[in-house]
Design an enzyme around this catalytic site. Structure first.
Site, PDB file in Angstrom:
ATOM      1  N   ASP A  32       0.856  -1.189   0.000  1.00 27.00           N
ATOM      2  CA  ASP A  32       0.000   0.000   0.000  1.00 27.00           C
ATOM      3  C   ASP A  32       0.888   1.234   0.000  1.00 27.00           C
ATOM      4  OD1 ASP A  32      -2.639   1.418   0.367  1.00 27.00           O
ATOM      5  OD2 ASP A  32      -1.639   2.051   2.214  1.00 27.00           O
ATOM      6  N   GLU A  90      -1.705  -1.405  -5.827  1.00 31.56           N
ATOM      7  CA  GLU A  90      -2.943  -0.761  -6.250  1.00 31.56           C
ATOM      8  C   GLU A  90      -2.701   0.024  -7.530  1.00 31.56           C
ATOM      9  OE1 GLU A  90      -6.467   2.047  -4.281  1.00 31.56           O
ATOM     10  OE2 GLU A  90      -4.535   1.786  -3.282  1.00 31.56           O
ATOM     11  N   CYS A 123     -12.803  -4.321   6.205  1.00 33.51           N
ATOM     12  CA  CYS A 123     -12.182  -5.031   7.326  1.00 33.51           C
ATOM     13  C   CYS A 123     -11.502  -6.293   6.797  1.00 33.51           C
ATOM     14  CB  CYS A 123     -13.229  -5.387   8.377  1.00 33.51           C
ATOM     15  SG  CYS A 123     -12.569  -6.356   9.762  1.00 33.51           S
ATOM     16  N   CYS A 177     -13.258  -9.574   8.902  1.00 33.46           N
ATOM     17  CA  CYS A 177     -14.612 -10.077   8.648  1.00 33.46           C
ATOM     18  C   CYS A 177     -15.143  -9.685   7.274  1.00 33.46           C
ATOM     19  CB  CYS A 177     -15.573  -9.563   9.730  1.00 33.46           C
ATOM     20  SG  CYS A 177     -15.869  -7.766   9.658  1.00 33.46           S
ATOM     21  N   CYS A 191     -13.541  -2.037  13.729  1.00 31.27           N
ATOM     22  CA  CYS A 191     -14.669  -2.634  13.017  1.00 31.27           C
ATOM     23  C   CYS A 191     -15.710  -3.105  14.041  1.00 31.27           C
ATOM     24  CB  CYS A 191     -14.166  -3.794  12.169  1.00 31.27           C
ATOM     25  SG  CYS A 191     -15.461  -4.662  11.250  1.00 31.27           S
ATOM     26  N   CYS A 200     -16.952  -5.829  14.264  1.00 33.10           N
ATOM     27  CA  CYS A 200     -16.635  -7.196  14.683  1.00 33.10           C
ATOM     28  C   CYS A 200     -15.661  -7.243  15.849  1.00 33.10           C
ATOM     29  CB  CYS A 200     -16.085  -8.001  13.514  1.00 33.10           C
ATOM     30  SG  CYS A 200     -14.405  -7.528  13.015  1.00 33.10           S
ATOM     31  N   ASP A 206      -3.272   1.676   7.077  1.00 31.99           N
ATOM     32  CA  ASP A 206      -2.386   1.286   5.974  1.00 31.99           C
ATOM     33  C   ASP A 206      -2.123  -0.220   5.956  1.00 31.99           C
ATOM     34  OD1 ASP A 206      -2.222   3.963   5.266  1.00 31.99           O
ATOM     35  OD2 ASP A 206      -0.487   4.313   6.555  1.00 31.99           O
TER      36      ASP A 206
END
Length: 366
Positions: A186, A270, A323, A326, A342, A344, A351
């Site tokens: 990233d 990316e 996330c 999950c 999150c 969860c 990052d």
């Protein structure tokens, strides 16, 4: 066998420098005249001009009194200029690039390309056409044993440094032994890259380190009278600072990209549109200094060299808001939020979470 270019710095004699300057000017002139001819032919007659027609026109230009000075330089770099123009048109028609532009004396790269018929390679010494003595090359690293250059490109950068690039078939470039590791990468600004392993590579910010020195040199340049010798000296000082920044940045990116390719069988990145990101004037300077596009280009050709796989994930993939535990998507995640939780129960570093999601998406696409 893989082709590879080895670039070295050299120091020409005054006679060699004069000959090369003349060659650079003739190459630029031939390129611009051929581009003008092709543009005019299509605008007035709606027809395309082939490379063969451009080459025949070059012969006619040499015979005329006005452009007879073209005979003073080697004919090979002039022919290569026409081939480069032909390749530029091919890229334009294939929609890989924009329409070819005219070469500027002040802004365009000063270079000339010589093929085997225009240089002599003997006992590790390189002699170009129209020259009596070999170039004084600084062999910062040896060429592979037994190789002979197929193409030689001579260039001079804006800082006044001379370089020669030797294109050879390199037997040392071989695929690396396969490994079982894969990594998601990233890109960022605080950290240049964040890996899916949790490692963060600090952004060295080379431009920021020399920003004060650069600003002072630019102020000195602005005070000098246009056209004066002092202004030329001040401009050279600014250019040398820029060259130092670019050299340090390139060296760091080479080391980082080589490490990523050597340690991992698959690298996932990316598909960023850097051109659009640069429209953000608050971040444009930092994004340019990070040189994400240059890092991607290095990863692409090094992965091809060493038998690795580079996977690019679609730019619209919500790597930061998803996330990695999950799979739940967060509706909003502003840039100033670097850590988030999150529903969860998982707590994510923005990052690292993005790098892990990129890795998972890249392996799934593959």
């Amino acid at each position: 066998m893989m082709k590879r270019a080895y670039k070295y710095r050299f120091y020409p004699t005054p006679e060699q420098a004069e000959q090369l300057h003349r060659t650079f000017g003739c190459v630029r002139l031939v390129y611009n005249k051929a581009l003008e001819m092709r543009t005019r032919a299509y605008a007035t007659q709606r027809r395309s001009i082939s490379y063969a027609e451009s080459s025949a026109a070059l012969t006619e230009w040499k015979r005329g009194a006005e452009l007879a000075f073209l005979n003073e330089v080697s004919s090979v770099p002039l022919q290569q200029a026409l081939r480069h123009l032909h390749a530029a048109y091919a890229a334009f028609f294939a929609k890989r690039a924009g329409y070819p532009r005219f070469k500027s004396k002040k802004k365009s790269r000063a270079s000339a390309e010589y093929t085997r018929s225009a240089f002599r390679w003997r006992d590790g010494k390189l002699t170009l056409a129209k020259m009596d003595a070999p170039l004084d090359i600084v062999w910062s690293r040896p060429l592979p044993d037994g190789v002979v250059p197929s193409t030689v490109t001579v260039s001079r950068d804006a800082a006044g440094r001379w370089y020669v690039s030797l294109l050879v078939e390199d037997p040392t470039v071989q695929p690396l032994p396969p490994v079982d590791t894969a990594v998601g990468v990233d890109a960022g600004l605080t950290s240049l890259v964040t890996l899916s392993t949790g490692e963060k590579v600090t952004n060295p910010r080379h431009e920021q380190a020399d920003r004060r020195k650069l600003a002072k040199a630019q102020r000195d340049l602005a005070r000098k009278e246009k056209g004066s010798a002092n202004r030329a000296k001040a401009r050279l000082k600014v250019t040398r600072i820029h060259a130092r920044i670019a050299d340090r940045r390139r060296d760091h990116l080479h080391k980082l990209s080589t490490r990523l390719v050597r340690e991992n069988q698959t690298v996932v990145i990316e598909d960023l549109t850097v051109r659009n990101l640069l429209r953000n004037h608050r971040l444009a300077r930092a994004i340019s200094n990070a040189a994400w596009s240059q890092l991607r280009a290095m990863l692409e050709y090094k992965a091809a060299w060493y038998g690795r796989t580079l996977v690019t994930v679609d730019r619209w993939f919500p790597s930061s808001k998803l996330c990695s535990d999950c799979g739940q998507l967060t509706e909003s995640l502003p840039l100033n939020i670097r850590t988030w939780q999150c529903p969860c129960g998982a707590t994510h570093d923005r990052d690292i979470n993005a790098a892990r999601n990129l890795l998972a998406a890249g392996l799934a696409d593959r």
